[in-house]
Design an enzyme around this catalytic site. Structure first.
Site: not given
Ligand code: PGA
Length: 265
Positions: A14-15, A106, A182, A243-244
């Site tokens: 997920n960018w 989300h 995050g 995400g990250g």
């Molecule tokens: P993260 O985000 O891996 O940066 O914690 C995950 C997400 O929000 O799907």
């Protein structure tokens, strides 16, 4: 190797609101080279990217031209079909771009945009009606966790979305504790497995055992190449929503290859 019930693991990136369409092309090229180098078997572990809307056409063109086995996802969708909805993007437009999965619910939409269960359920229905697969995100905040424990809010959120989704509709669940997103502080594999097992039991109650067996449940929240294997070893965790760490092609490619570091992890 697939998970129980023949579920093929899915690693999804997920960018969020990162990378313009030129940067997106660069990342996908690098990712595909890196996975080609290690002869990644896309039938054994599926890989999907969820770019911003403005990147989708560029990524789709690259995927088609180079015949990449990467799957395409979108981060949001309008609950409406077409018409006077300024700024919205219809599910049918995403389908035309060969998008297969669409995130709904989300936490950044729930909390940053005040999206509630009704709207999320309508979005999931719109995704299904356009012949795509909703990826239903659920998860508890830190306050929920201390007040109600880990599972109660995610179970409630899933139940509310499924109430409106036609019987037999395919969907994916992403369990993402809000406090883990995050933050660099992932849930422990045991804690995530506990909630994912309960989510699967709820699917079984609501939709029957066959649907519960085939539905993929992903963990998300500070997943990296160092912790992914611990999650994927759990019986009820069928992949990761990243995400990250999905913004770095080398790191994301390592996450995709989680099976290589299952032993000893
Ligand atoms: P993260 O985000 O891996 O940066 O914690 C995950 C997400 O929000 O799907």
């Amino acid at each position: 190797m697939s998970q129980a019930g023949g579920r093929v693991p899915l690693i999804a990136g997920n960018w969020k609101m990162n990378l313009d369409h030129l940067q997106a092309i660069g990342l996908v090229q690098k990712l595909s080279w890196s996975l080609k180098d290690v002869k990644h078997d896309f039938g054994a572990v599926e890989v999907a990217v969820f770019p911003p809307f403005t990147d989708l056409r560029s990524v789709q063109t690259l995927v088609a031209a180079d015949k990449l086995a990467l799957r395409l996802g979108a981060q949001d969708v309008s609950p409406n079909q077409t018409g006077a909805f300024t700024g919205d993007v219809a599910a049918s437009f995403l389908k035309k771009l060969e998008v297969e999965h669409v995130l709904v619910g989300h936490s950044e939409r729930r909390h940053g945009h005040g999206e509630g269960s009704d709207l999320i359920a309508r979005k999931a229905r719109a995704v299904h009606a356009a012949d795509m697969i909703p990826m239903i995100c659920v998860g508890e905040t830190a306050d929920d966790l201390s007040e109600h424990g880990a599972a109660s809010v995610p179970l409630q959120q899933l139940t509310e979305v499924l109430a409106d989704l036609p019987a037999g509709a395919e969907f994916v669940v992403a369990y993402e504790p809000v406090w883990a997103i995050g933050s660099g502080e992932a849930a422990s594999p045991e804690q995530a497995e506990d909630v994912c097992g309960k989510l699967r039991a709820r699917i079984s109650e609501l939709r029957g055992e066959a649907d519960a067996d085939r539905t993929r449940i992903l963990y998300g929240g500070s997943v990296t190449s160092l912790n992914v294997a611990g999650f994927l070893r759990q019986a009820n965790i069928d992949g990761a929503l990243v995400g990250g760490a999905s913004l770095d092609a080398t790191e994301f490619s390592r996450i995709v290859q989680f099976k290589k570091h299952v032993t000893g992890a």
